[in-house]
Motif scaffolding. Structure first.
Motif, PDB file in Angstrom:
ATOM      1  N   LYS A 707     -61.067  46.461  40.104  1.00 57.23           N
ATOM      2  CA  LYS A 707     -61.434  45.778  38.870  1.00 57.23           C
ATOM      3  C   LYS A 707     -62.937  45.986  38.695  1.00 57.23           C
ATOM      4  N   LEU A 708     -63.268  46.789  37.731  1.00 53.26           N
ATOM      5  CA  LEU A 708     -64.638  47.222  37.523  1.00 53.26           C
ATOM      6  C   LEU A 708     -65.363  46.259  36.589  1.00 53.26           C
ATOM      7  N   LYS A 709     -66.594  45.950  36.963  1.00 59.10           N
ATOM      8  CA  LYS A 709     -67.437  45.114  36.116  1.00 59.10           C
ATOM      9  C   LYS A 709     -68.872  45.573  36.251  1.00 59.10           C
ATOM     10  N   GLY A 710     -69.537  45.791  35.125  1.00 56.60           N
ATOM     11  CA  GLY A 710     -70.920  46.227  35.140  1.00 56.60           C
ATOM     12  C   GLY A 710     -71.862  45.107  35.527  1.00 56.60           C
ATOM     13  N   HIS A 711     -73.111  45.471  35.756  1.00 59.06           N
ATOM     14  CA  HIS A 711     -74.097  44.481  36.212  1.00 59.06           C
ATOM     15  C   HIS A 711     -74.969  44.015  35.050  1.00 59.06           C
TER      16      HIS A 711
END
Length: 1012
Positions: A707-711
């Motif tokens: 599950k990808l999430k940007g910063h």
């Protein structure tokens, strides 16, 4: 050693502090500082001892109440700077069992104080931070310092040089020693404790008893170990000894060592860390001075002298080298490189002092004859940190790659230089036990070797550092082998397995760009000699004198099969290793590994525990997306044109194959690199707050998902995507769902490939039409693409696909120059600010056009090789129809799953099963490594966005991964087959279902065999 270490140390220094430190000033070349006043004594200039320049301030005192008062305008800076530090060099001609007292005043009010122990001779330095290390006596600032003489003696003399009343430095750097044991107490728990904890290591008493005597057998083993080790360090035989001696004399003259009336003097031997005291405006000059006369160069000279002395038969050369060596040894001790001295700061000392220890061992006879063996042993013991091995087994510090790479031989040399006594036996036993403990798998983020085979440094899978660890460990394991000091069999076995894993994720000598850390060059390679040494160490069980597995890998990766090692292994009937068709999952490293035939496929992710990338100033500056699902295929280097898709010549850092990214201008992709807290250096290593990332494998097939999430640092907090890969033989099915963000300025893309073109006319095929022209772009009706590397892509309809061939302009990974190159690429454009977008595509590796066309045709029939059963926020589920295998990436908990077998789960997990007649082969992984028991401990800014923090600052960094439990509910009644593992239990529900309670740990796959 990492190639750019010298630059990295400089970069560390350059950016460590918001305010640059002042220049190391020479306080006393012309006159005693005018603001220094002596009471009951005299201040004068002296040329007898000097640390900088030719003179120091000599203080002769004549009363127990003697003191020096110092006034300095720089004191005014102390109050407002939490990193303000006091620094000085102090020379003592005779040890004093007392202390020198430092008290700082604001007016008449004492505000800070500390003491320095004087039980030493030679130079010593202290770096003491005002607000952290000193005793605070009252609120306020500083405008004066009073230095008071030790009260136990009426008269005495000390020398001062390079006194800095205020300097701003990185708080990680100062280290405590026998002079200032109160400095940086938290350093013993810090990420750089392996360098800085010499004081603590020195205090360890040892837990093994001292034997009454040593046997003849043990003495023979001492000799065997020493001879083996000396063979490793003695170097190549010099062809022209006189020429070598002349060269050594020239280098020796550089150090200008002189003896006069019992005193020794010479050029300053800088620690590499002295440059931390230099201001930005003089950094270049300080760097040059430091490089010209640093301790690494000095130690290299010592080893050169020792090697020539060791090999020559000429009594004249032996006499000259012996005298030079003793001068070098004594000058080094006088300069402060002595037992109990911390030199202010000594991070990375293992890289810079390594040759010193080996030189001492080679020169043992000369040192002993001079009566300096005990002194030399104590200094070697102190700087190598050999005392770390004396701690009780359950209290042993976790050692990292830096220790194995740079200090292991130093520690062994320190023990071997002793005479053959019970003390030597005890040290070697401690050393062996310590090695056995430290090469076993470690379940924290810190430490080197993980249960799944990952090799760690800087809190992530890092084979570039692993090379150094293997290169340090393997020879020592060999040196100790077949003696009572050999490492334990289980430790030997686990280290062998870790080395085998690196072999599995290299092809045949190079590893994927995704695990290259801050060095994405594509040129790093697996080392060959550690495999040779491990082969010579024998099998872990001791039954084979040559470990055939290690020897086979050596024969595969060595550059020459005509050397002595290769010939020995070949003559023993051993052949080069052949890669197995297999799938491995390194969930500690978040790397998925899939091998078939001669190719390697890997996928890389990150999560709340494992960083997305590592960027330093001028190193991997554009690497933000490296773990956003990077998928790489490597062919052997022998297939030069297609071995890799990567070249840092026009490479678009936004379009890394396999990743879903926000395609931003290069200036916005460039890392904004900072020293974010007191736990870290100058680096960028970002963490997400999503725990789900990892893989599972079953019967040589695998599933990997994240599950990808940007910063929020880059305003990518809204950037989300759920991604999965199902790797079945030569087929990869890649799925994406819930692709969303609020960024309207730039497009969101999923890249399928970006391949460097050796020639603009390199052909790619689109829908079975060869495209040799250049440039070229097509963005409509793309169903199949065969790239220039024998990889085919099948893309189901209704996706916004772009395929191109073009010249690209970029910046190199160091951000030092513009680059250009010709590339072919394929990506899916999800548009600006997408909401719940998705994708699906299939890859087929090592394929031709006919097979790709046949695959595409099959996908339109009821005999499709695979079927996507589900692709949403709850689950990605794919069936591999050719082998009746189903893979499931389950992202939610306690859901009614629409699956034939698995209908409920207690927590997010990864599942694979293979249907067999009346049997079910099942594999389960909990991808959450559970270092923390908190659902989310991400530090937040005042506006609620995630704060950039160092991974080293997290309270779970040194916490072991906790076992977890996953419960699955299966349709029907299933039982555990005889002989199956005991990591799960089987129960039955009233409605005729099976309840599996599965004990999961360390991201390892739990396999089950169930029957009706």
């Amino acid at each position: 050693m990492i190639k750019s270490l010298r630059f990295l140390i400089l970069a560390f220094i350059l950016f460590s502090s918001p305010v640059f430190a002042q220049l190391q000033v020479d306080i006393c070349e012309n006159t005693v500082p005018k603001d220094w006043k002596a009471n009951y004594g005299k201040l004068s200039l002296s040329t007898v001892h000097a640390k900088m320049g030719k003179q120091s301030v000599k203080w002769d005192w004549t009363d127990q109440n003697a003191s020096i008062g110092i006034i300095d305008k720089d004191f005014a800076k102390v109050a407002d700077d939490p990193r303000s530090t006091f620094v000085l060099w102090l020379y003592n001609e005779k040890p004093i069992a007392d202390q020198l007292h430092f008290v700082f005043y604001e007016g008449t009010k004492a505000t800070y104080k500390f003491d320095v122990n004087l039980a030493f001779t030679g130079w010593r330095t202290v770096w003491v931070m005002y607000h952290r290390d000193m005793i605070k006596l009252a609120d306020g600032g500083v405008d004066k310092l009073e230095i008071t003489a030790p009260a136990s003696i009426k008269k005495g003399t000390l020398y001062f040089d390079q006194v800095l009343n205020y300097v701003n430095i990185n708080p990680r750097s100062p280290m405590r020693d026998l002079q200032v044991p109160f400095v940086n107490l938290e350093g013993d728990k810090a990420a750089n404790a392996h360098w800085n904890s010499l004081y603590q290591f020195n205090a360890n008493p040892g837990y093994l008893p001292l034997e009454a005597s040593v046997s003849e057998k043990q003495k023979k083993q001492f000799t065997q170990i020493t001879n083996r080790y000396i063979k490793l360090i003695e170097g190549k035989k010099t062809v022209n000894e006189q020429k070598s001696l002349d060269s050594i004399k020239k280098e020796f003259a550089f150090w200008d060592i002189k003896r006069d009336k019992g005193n020794i003097s010479g050029r300053v031997i800088y620690s590499v860390n002295d440059i931390e005291l230099s201001g930005n405006e003089v950094l270049a000059k300080a760097k040059v001075a430091n490089e010209k006369s640093n301790v690494k160069r000095y130690a290299q000279l010592m080893l050169a002298v020792a090697r020539l002395h060791h090999q020559t038969k000429s009594q004249l050369i032996q006499s000259e080298t012996a005298k030079m060596y003793l001068d070098l040894l004594d000058h080094m001790e006088d300069q402060g490189w002595s037992y109990g001295s911390g030199m202010g700061a000594l991070h990375h000392l293992g890289y810079n002092l390594a040759d010193y220890y080996n030189s001492c061992l080679l020169m043992k006879d000369v040192i002993k004859q001079s009566g300096k063996l005990d002194r030399t042993f104590k200094t070697m013991y102190w700087y190598s940190g050999l005392g770390r091995t004396l701690a009780e087994i359950d209290q042993l510090p976790v050692s990292n790659i830096d220790v194995f790479n740079t200090l292991l031989g130093s520690m062994l040399s320190s023990a071997l230089i002793l005479d053959d006594t019970p003390e030597k036996h005890r040290y070697l036993k401690h050393f062996s036990n310590w090695m056995s403990y430290n090469v076993k798998p470690n379940t924290e983020i810190t430490g080197a070797f993980k249960p799944d085979g990952a090799v760690f440094h800087h809190g992530t899978l890092y084979p570039a550092y692993g090379v150094g660890g293997y290169t340090g460990l393997a020879p020592i394991i060999y040196v100790l082998s077949k003696t009572e000091f050999q490492i334990a069999a289980d430790a030997h076995q686990s280290f062998k397995e870790n080395m085998m894993m690196m072999h599995y994720y290299t092809n045949s000598t190079r590893w994927p760009i995704s695990v290259s850390g801050r060095h994405p060059t594509g040129t790093w390679r697996i080392p060959d000699m550690p495999y040779a040494y491990m082969a010579l160490s024998g099998s872990p069980d001791g039954k084979e004198t040559i470990d055939k597995d290690m020897a086979a890998v050596y024969l595969l990766v060595t550059k020459s099969q005509q050397n002595a090692y290769a010939k020995r292994f070949l003559n023993a009937g051993i052949k080069p290793a052949i890669y197995p068709a297999m799938h491995w999952t390194l969930n500690f490293g978040l790397l998925d590994i899939h091998r078939r035939n001669d190719w390697l496929l890997t996928i890389k992710a990150h999560n709340r525990y494992i960083v997305s990338h590592e960027s330093y100033p001028n190193a991997n500056v554009f690497g933000r997306y490296f773990s956003y699902g990077q998928l790489e295929v490597l062919y052997p280097e022998s297939q030069k044109d297609i071995a890799s898709n990567f070249k840092d010549k026009g490479w678009d850092w936004n379009r890394i194959p396999g990743t879903t990214t926000l395609h931003v201008p290069l200036d916005l992709l460039r890392a904004d690199i900072k020293n974010v807290d007191d736990y870290s250096g100058v680096e960028e290593m970002l963490l997400t707050d999503e725990p789900f990332a990892g893989g599972v494998h079953l019967n040589k097939q695998g599933v990997f998902a994240m599950k990808l999430k940007g910063h929020d640092k880059y305003k990518m907090g809204s950037f989300k995507a759920t991604k999965s890969w199902f790797t079945f033989d030569s087929l990869v099915v890649a799925l994406g769902s819930d692709i969303s963000n609020h960024t309207k300025e730039y497009p969101t893309e999923t890249t399928l490939f970006q391949n460097y073109l050796n020639d603009k006319s390199d052909v790619i095929s689109i829908n079975n039409k060869n495209i040799a022209g250049f440039p070229y772009t097509q963005n409509k009706s793309v169903t199949t693409v065969l790239d220039n590397r024998k990889i085919g892509y099948y893309i189901p309809a209704k996706q916004n696909v772009v395929v191109y061939k073009k010249n690209q302009t970029s910046r190199d990974q160091k951000d030092l120059q513009d680059t250009k190159g010709d590339f072919a690429g394929l990506y899916i454009n999800h548009g600006q600010a997408p909401q719940k977008q998705a994708y699906e595509y299939a890859m087929l590796v090592a394929i031709d056009q006919a097979k790709l066309d046949a695959f595409a045709a099959q996908m339109k029939t009821n005999k499709a090789p695979y079927t996507v059963l589900q692709k949403d926020s709850i689950m990605h589920r794919v069936r591999y129809n050719l082998k009746n295998i189903t893979g499931m990436a389950i992202f939610a908990s306690n859901k009614n799953l629409n699956d034939q077998y698995v209908v409920n789960n207690s927590k997010p997990c990864l599942v694979m099963y293979e249907e067999q007649k009346d049997k079910l082969a099942l594999a389960v992984v909990d991808p959450d490594l559970a270092f923390s028991d908190k659902e989310d401990d991400t530090p937040r800014n005042p506006d609620g966005t995630r704060k950039e923090v160092s991974v080293y600052s997290r309270d779970w960094f040194k916490t072991p991964s906790r076992p977890t439990v996953v419960t699955l509910t299966l349709n029907g009644l299933w039982k555990k087959l005889d002989g199956d593992n005991k990591d799960y239990t089987v129960e039955y529900t009233k409605d005729g279902k099976t309840l599996l309670t599965i004990n999961c740990k360390y991201g390892l796959t739990t396999n089950m065999s169930l029957g009706k």
